[in-house]
Write a protein that holds these residues in place. Sequence first.
Motif, mmCIF file in Angstrom:
data_model
loop_
_atom_site.group_PDB
_atom_site.id
_atom_site.type_symbol
_atom_site.label_atom_id
_atom_site.label_comp_id
_atom_site.label_asym_id
_atom_site.label_seq_id
_atom_site.Cartn_x
_atom_site.Cartn_y
_atom_site.Cartn_z
ATOM 1 N N ASP A 1 -22.719 -31.888 -35.871
ATOM 2 C CA ASP A 1 -23.729 -30.876 -35.627
ATOM 3 C C ASP A 1 -23.092 -29.703 -34.891
ATOM 4 O O ASP A 1 -22.399 -29.909 -33.894
ATOM 5 C CB ASP A 1 -24.835 -31.526 -34.787
ATOM 6 N N VAL A 2 -23.330 -28.497 -35.355
ATOM 7 C CA VAL A 2 -22.781 -27.296 -34.727
ATOM 8 C C VAL A 2 -23.271 -27.179 -33.289
ATOM 9 O O VAL A 2 -22.518 -26.760 -32.411
ATOM 10 C CB VAL A 2 -23.166 -26.046 -35.548
ATOM 11 N N GLU A 3 -24.514 -27.544 -33.037
ATOM 12 C CA GLU A 3 -25.054 -27.458 -31.674
ATOM 13 C C GLU A 3 -24.323 -28.409 -30.730
ATOM 14 O O GLU A 3 -24.060 -28.054 -29.579
ATOM 15 C CB GLU A 3 -26.550 -27.753 -31.665
ATOM 16 N N LEU A 4 -23.998 -29.599 -31.190
ATOM 17 C CA LEU A 4 -23.248 -30.535 -30.354
ATOM 18 C C LEU A 4 -21.853 -29.991 -30.051
ATOM 19 O O LEU A 4 -21.360 -30.113 -28.925
ATOM 20 C CB LEU A 4 -23.125 -31.897 -31.035
ATOM 21 N N LEU A 5 -21.231 -29.391 -31.040
ATOM 22 C CA LEU A 5 -19.916 -28.810 -30.830
ATOM 23 C C LEU A 5 -20.002 -27.645 -29.843
ATOM 24 O O LEU A 5 -19.174 -27.531 -28.936
ATOM 25 C CB LEU A 5 -19.308 -28.345 -32.153
ATOM 26 N N ALA A 6 -21.013 -26.805 -29.985
ATOM 27 C CA ALA A 6 -21.179 -25.674 -29.066
ATOM 28 C C ALA A 6 -21.386 -26.174 -27.639
ATOM 29 O O ALA A 6 -20.847 -25.595 -26.688
ATOM 30 C CB ALA A 6 -22.348 -24.808 -29.507
ATOM 31 N N ARG A 7 -22.139 -27.241 -27.490
ATOM 32 C CA ARG A 7 -22.352 -27.822 -26.156
ATOM 33 C C ARG A 7 -21.033 -28.318 -25.569
ATOM 34 O O ARG A 7 -20.748 -28.097 -24.400
ATOM 35 C CB ARG A 7 -23.369 -28.962 -26.254
ATOM 36 N N ALA A 8 -20.210 -28.956 -26.398
ATOM 37 C CA ALA A 8 -18.902 -29.439 -25.937
ATOM 38 C C ALA A 8 -17.989 -28.267 -25.588
ATOM 39 O O ALA A 8 -17.261 -28.316 -24.587
ATOM 40 C CB ALA A 8 -18.260 -30.324 -27.003
ATOM 41 N N GLU A 9 -18.018 -27.216 -26.383
ATOM 42 C CA GLU A 9 -17.180 -26.053 -26.101
ATOM 43 C C GLU A 9 -17.577 -25.379 -24.788
ATOM 44 O O GLU A 9 -16.705 -24.986 -24.002
ATOM 45 C CB GLU A 9 -17.245 -25.062 -27.261
ATOM 46 N N THR A 10 -18.864 -25.276 -24.536
ATOM 47 C CA THR A 10 -19.346 -24.691 -23.283
ATOM 48 C C THR A 10 -18.936 -25.555 -22.100
ATOM 49 O O THR A 10 -18.457 -25.050 -21.079
ATOM 50 C CB THR A 10 -20.871 -24.513 -23.324
ATOM 51 N N ALA A 11 -19.109 -26.854 -22.235
ATOM 52 C CA ALA A 11 -18.736 -27.782 -21.162
ATOM 53 C C ALA A 11 -17.232 -27.750 -20.938
ATOM 54 O O ALA A 11 -16.759 -27.811 -19.789
ATOM 55 C CB ALA A 11 -19.201 -29.196 -21.500
ATOM 56 N N PHE A 12 -16.464 -27.624 -22.008
ATOM 57 C CA PHE A 12 -15.011 -27.560 -21.880
ATOM 58 C C PHE A 12 -14.584 -26.305 -21.134
ATOM 59 O O PHE A 12 -13.702 -26.354 -20.274
ATOM 60 C CB PHE A 12 -14.334 -27.612 -23.252
ATOM 61 N N ALA A 13 -15.176 -25.182 -21.475
ATOM 62 C CA ALA A 13 -14.815 -23.927 -20.799
ATOM 63 C C ALA A 13 -15.042 -24.046 -19.297
ATOM 64 O O ALA A 13 -14.194 -23.637 -18.497
ATOM 65 C CB ALA A 13 -15.605 -22.761 -21.383
ATOM 66 N N ALA A 14 -16.169 -24.623 -18.912
ATOM 67 C CA ALA A 14 -16.461 -24.805 -17.490
ATOM 68 C C ALA A 14 -15.482 -25.774 -16.843
ATOM 69 O O ALA A 14 -14.994 -25.537 -15.728
ATOM 70 C CB ALA A 14 -17.901 -25.295 -17.312
ATOM 71 N N ALA A 15 -15.172 -26.859 -17.535
ATOM 72 C CA ALA A 15 -14.254 -27.860 -16.991
ATOM 73 C C ALA A 15 -12.844 -27.290 -16.859
ATOM 74 O O ALA A 15 -12.173 -27.507 -15.844
ATOM 75 C CB ALA A 15 -14.240 -29.104 -17.880
ATOM 76 N N ALA A 16 -12.385 -26.560 -17.861
ATOM 77 C CA ALA A 16 -11.039 -25.981 -17.813
ATOM 78 C C ALA A 16 -10.935 -24.986 -16.658
ATOM 79 O O ALA A 16 -9.919 -24.949 -15.957
ATOM 80 C CB ALA A 16 -10.699 -25.315 -19.140
ATOM 81 N N ALA A 17 -11.980 -24.205 -16.441
ATOM 82 C CA ALA A 17 -11.977 -23.254 -15.318
ATOM 83 C C ALA A 17 -11.948 -23.996 -13.986
ATOM 84 O O ALA A 17 -11.224 -23.608 -13.068
ATOM 85 C CB ALA A 17 -13.200 -22.345 -15.402
ATOM 86 N N ALA A 18 -12.694 -25.071 -13.882
ATOM 87 C CA ALA A 18 -12.724 -25.857 -12.634
ATOM 88 C C ALA A 18 -11.371 -26.508 -12.372
ATOM 89 O O ALA A 18 -10.893 -26.525 -11.234
ATOM 90 C CB ALA A 18 -13.828 -26.907 -12.704
ATOM 91 N N VAL A 19 -10.750 -27.038 -13.418
ATOM 92 C CA VAL A 19 -9.439 -27.668 -13.258
ATOM 93 C C VAL A 19 -8.415 -26.605 -12.851
ATOM 94 O O VAL A 19 -7.610 -26.834 -11.941
ATOM 95 C CB VAL A 19 -9.008 -28.385 -14.558
ATOM 96 N N ALA A 20 -8.452 -25.448 -13.466
ATOM 97 C CA ALA A 20 -7.510 -24.373 -13.127
ATOM 98 C C ALA A 20 -7.700 -23.907 -11.683
ATOM 99 O O ALA A 20 -6.730 -23.621 -10.988
ATOM 100 C CB ALA A 20 -7.675 -23.202 -14.092
ATOM 101 N N ALA A 21 -8.937 -23.880 -11.238
ATOM 102 C CA ALA A 21 -9.229 -23.440 -9.867
ATOM 103 C C ALA A 21 -8.692 -24.411 -8.838
ATOM 104 O O ALA A 21 -8.405 -24.016 -7.701
ATOM 105 C CB ALA A 21 -10.731 -23.234 -9.692
ATOM 106 N N ARG A 22 -8.562 -25.677 -9.209
ATOM 107 C CA ARG A 22 -8.052 -26.704 -8.291
ATOM 108 C C ARG A 22 -6.533 -26.665 -8.159
ATOM 109 O O ARG A 22 -5.980 -27.249 -7.245
ATOM 110 C CB ARG A 22 -8.460 -28.097 -8.745
ATOM 111 N N ARG A 23 -5.865 -25.996 -9.084
ATOM 112 C CA ARG A 23 -4.410 -25.948 -9.061
ATOM 113 C C ARG A 23 -3.939 -25.032 -7.949
ATOM 114 O O ARG A 23 -4.527 -23.972 -7.743
ATOM 115 C CB ARG A 23 -3.880 -25.413 -10.396
ATOM 116 N N PRO A 24 -2.877 -25.433 -7.253
ATOM 117 C CA PRO A 24 -2.341 -24.570 -6.183
ATOM 118 C C PRO A 24 -1.686 -23.312 -6.725
ATOM 119 O O PRO A 24 -1.296 -23.198 -7.810
ATOM 120 C CB PRO A 24 -1.311 -25.447 -5.477
#
Length: 85
Positions: free
Chosen positions: A62-85
């Motif tokens: 489902d395109v909507e499920l993929l879009a939800r995963a992409e949005t969640a990934f963008a947030a997670a990747a930003a959070a992980v990057a912010a934790r890096r020294p």
Amino acid sequence: DLFATDGAHRLQQVRACLRSGDVGEARRQAHALKGSAREFGALRLERACQALEDAAVDGHLDVELLARAETAFAAAAAAVAARRP
């Protein structure tokens, strides 16, 4: 970083599988990304990947499920990057 690079690649693969109808490969990619999400504590991404994986097991994507995963990934990747020294 590896999380961002690998995750983006896996989501691109899921999108390609959505276009080609390859639900088996989509399930494998969603499953792998779910494991990475769990490792990094990205619960929203983990849940979104589980939904993608479940849909693939049921034989549809489902395109909507993929879009939800992409949005969640963008947030997670930003959070992980912010934790890096």
